[in-house]
Design a protein around this motif. Structure first.
Motif, PDB file in Angstrom:
ATOM      1  N   ASN A 211       0.817  -1.213   0.000  1.00 41.57           N
ATOM      2  CA  ASN A 211       0.000   0.000   0.000  1.00 41.57           C
ATOM      3  C   ASN A 211       0.855   1.271   0.000  1.00 41.57           C
ATOM      4  O   ASN A 211       0.365   2.349  -0.294  1.00 41.57           O
ATOM      5  N   VAL A 212       2.120   1.150   0.325  1.00 48.27           N
ATOM      6  CA  VAL A 212       3.029   2.303   0.314  1.00 48.27           C
ATOM      7  C   VAL A 212       3.729   2.314  -1.042  1.00 48.27           C
ATOM      8  O   VAL A 212       4.712   1.635  -1.259  1.00 48.27           O
ATOM      9  N   THR A 213       3.173   3.112  -1.951  1.00 44.96           N
ATOM     10  CA  THR A 213       3.680   3.181  -3.321  1.00 44.96           C
ATOM     11  C   THR A 213       4.651   4.349  -3.477  1.00 44.96           C
ATOM     12  O   THR A 213       4.738   5.228  -2.606  1.00 44.96           O
ATOM     13  N   LYS A 214       5.336   4.357  -4.619  1.00 46.52           N
ATOM     14  CA  LYS A 214       6.237   5.475  -4.909  1.00 46.52           C
ATOM     15  C   LYS A 214       5.474   6.797  -4.927  1.00 46.52           C
ATOM     16  O   LYS A 214       5.959   7.794  -4.391  1.00 46.52           O
ATOM     17  N   ASP A 215       4.282   6.805  -5.499  1.00 45.62           N
ATOM     18  CA  ASP A 215       3.496   8.039  -5.551  1.00 45.62           C
ATOM     19  C   ASP A 215       3.121   8.530  -4.154  1.00 45.62           C
ATOM     20  O   ASP A 215       3.177   9.731  -3.872  1.00 45.62           O
ATOM     21  N   LYS A 216       2.747   7.615  -3.277  1.00 45.41           N
ATOM     22  CA  LYS A 216       2.389   8.002  -1.906  1.00 45.41           C
ATOM     23  C   LYS A 216       3.600   8.501  -1.139  1.00 45.41           C
ATOM     24  O   LYS A 216       3.502   9.463  -0.370  1.00 45.41           O
ATOM     25  N   VAL A 217       4.744   7.876  -1.352  1.00 46.37           N
ATOM     26  CA  VAL A 217       5.972   8.334  -0.686  1.00 46.37           C
ATOM     27  C   VAL A 217       6.322   9.745  -1.172  1.00 46.37           C
ATOM     28  O   VAL A 217       6.697  10.612  -0.371  1.00 46.37           O
ATOM     29  N   LYS A 218       6.170  10.004  -2.461  1.00 48.84           N
ATOM     30  CA  LYS A 218       6.430  11.346  -2.996  1.00 48.84           C
ATOM     31  C   LYS A 218       5.535  12.381  -2.331  1.00 48.84           C
ATOM     32  O   LYS A 218       5.998  13.473  -1.983  1.00 48.84           O
ATOM     33  N   ILE A 219       4.263  12.045  -2.134  1.00 46.89           N
ATOM     34  CA  ILE A 219       3.331  12.967  -1.479  1.00 46.89           C
ATOM     35  C   ILE A 219       3.771  13.235  -0.039  1.00 46.89           C
ATOM     36  O   ILE A 219       3.759  14.381   0.424  1.00 46.89           O
TER      37      ILE A 219
END
Length: 138
Positions: free
Chosen positions: A61-69
């Motif tokens: 559930n912890v994706t690259k996009d979520k980490v960027k946010i």
């Protein structure tokens, strides 16, 4: 309240997660490449940080996009504290202490992600591991 010691002398460079150049050792995991020459480079590279974090966490559930946010919110939080700036790198001769609990709550309360406080905190803690890897934190 836990605080983490983070040395802020960040020069933020934007680049993409690509294959390493010739003569660079690369570790590939989760469609990311971590260039081992970055170790102790004291150069914060956002995409590399994202890849490093995603590679450390075993959470689909912890994706690259979520980490960027999360990292964008962290930057905004630190900007409000006067620790970083878009216009110039921030250099502090003294270690800077950031209240990670307040930062985590700030990101969680923004309600832009479907992640728990614990997941957000794991991302932030993993970023601290990246800062240690590149030599910007102890």
């Amino acid at each position: 309240m836990k605080s983490k010691l983070i040395l802020i002398s960040l020069s933020i460079l934007i680049f993409s997660c690509k294959q390493g150049k010739e003569n660079e050792k690369a570790v590939e995991k989760n469609n990311c490449v971590i260039i081992t020459l970055s170790e102790n480079s004291q150069m914060y590279k956002e995409e590399e940080a994202v890849c490093f974090i995603v590679s450390l966490l075993a959470d689909d559930n912890v994706t690259k996009d979520k980490v960027k946010i999360i990292l964008e919110h962290e930057f905004e939080y630190m900007d409000k504290l006067g620790l970083v700036s878009d216009s110039k790198p921030s250099v502090s001769p003294e270690p800077v202490v950031i209240d990670m609990d307040k930062l985590t709550e700030s990101i969680f309360n923004a309600k832009v992600l479907d992640l728990s406080r614990e997941q957000i905190r794991l991302v932030l803690d993993s970023e601290t591991d990246y800062l240690k890897f590149i030599g910007l934190a102890e």
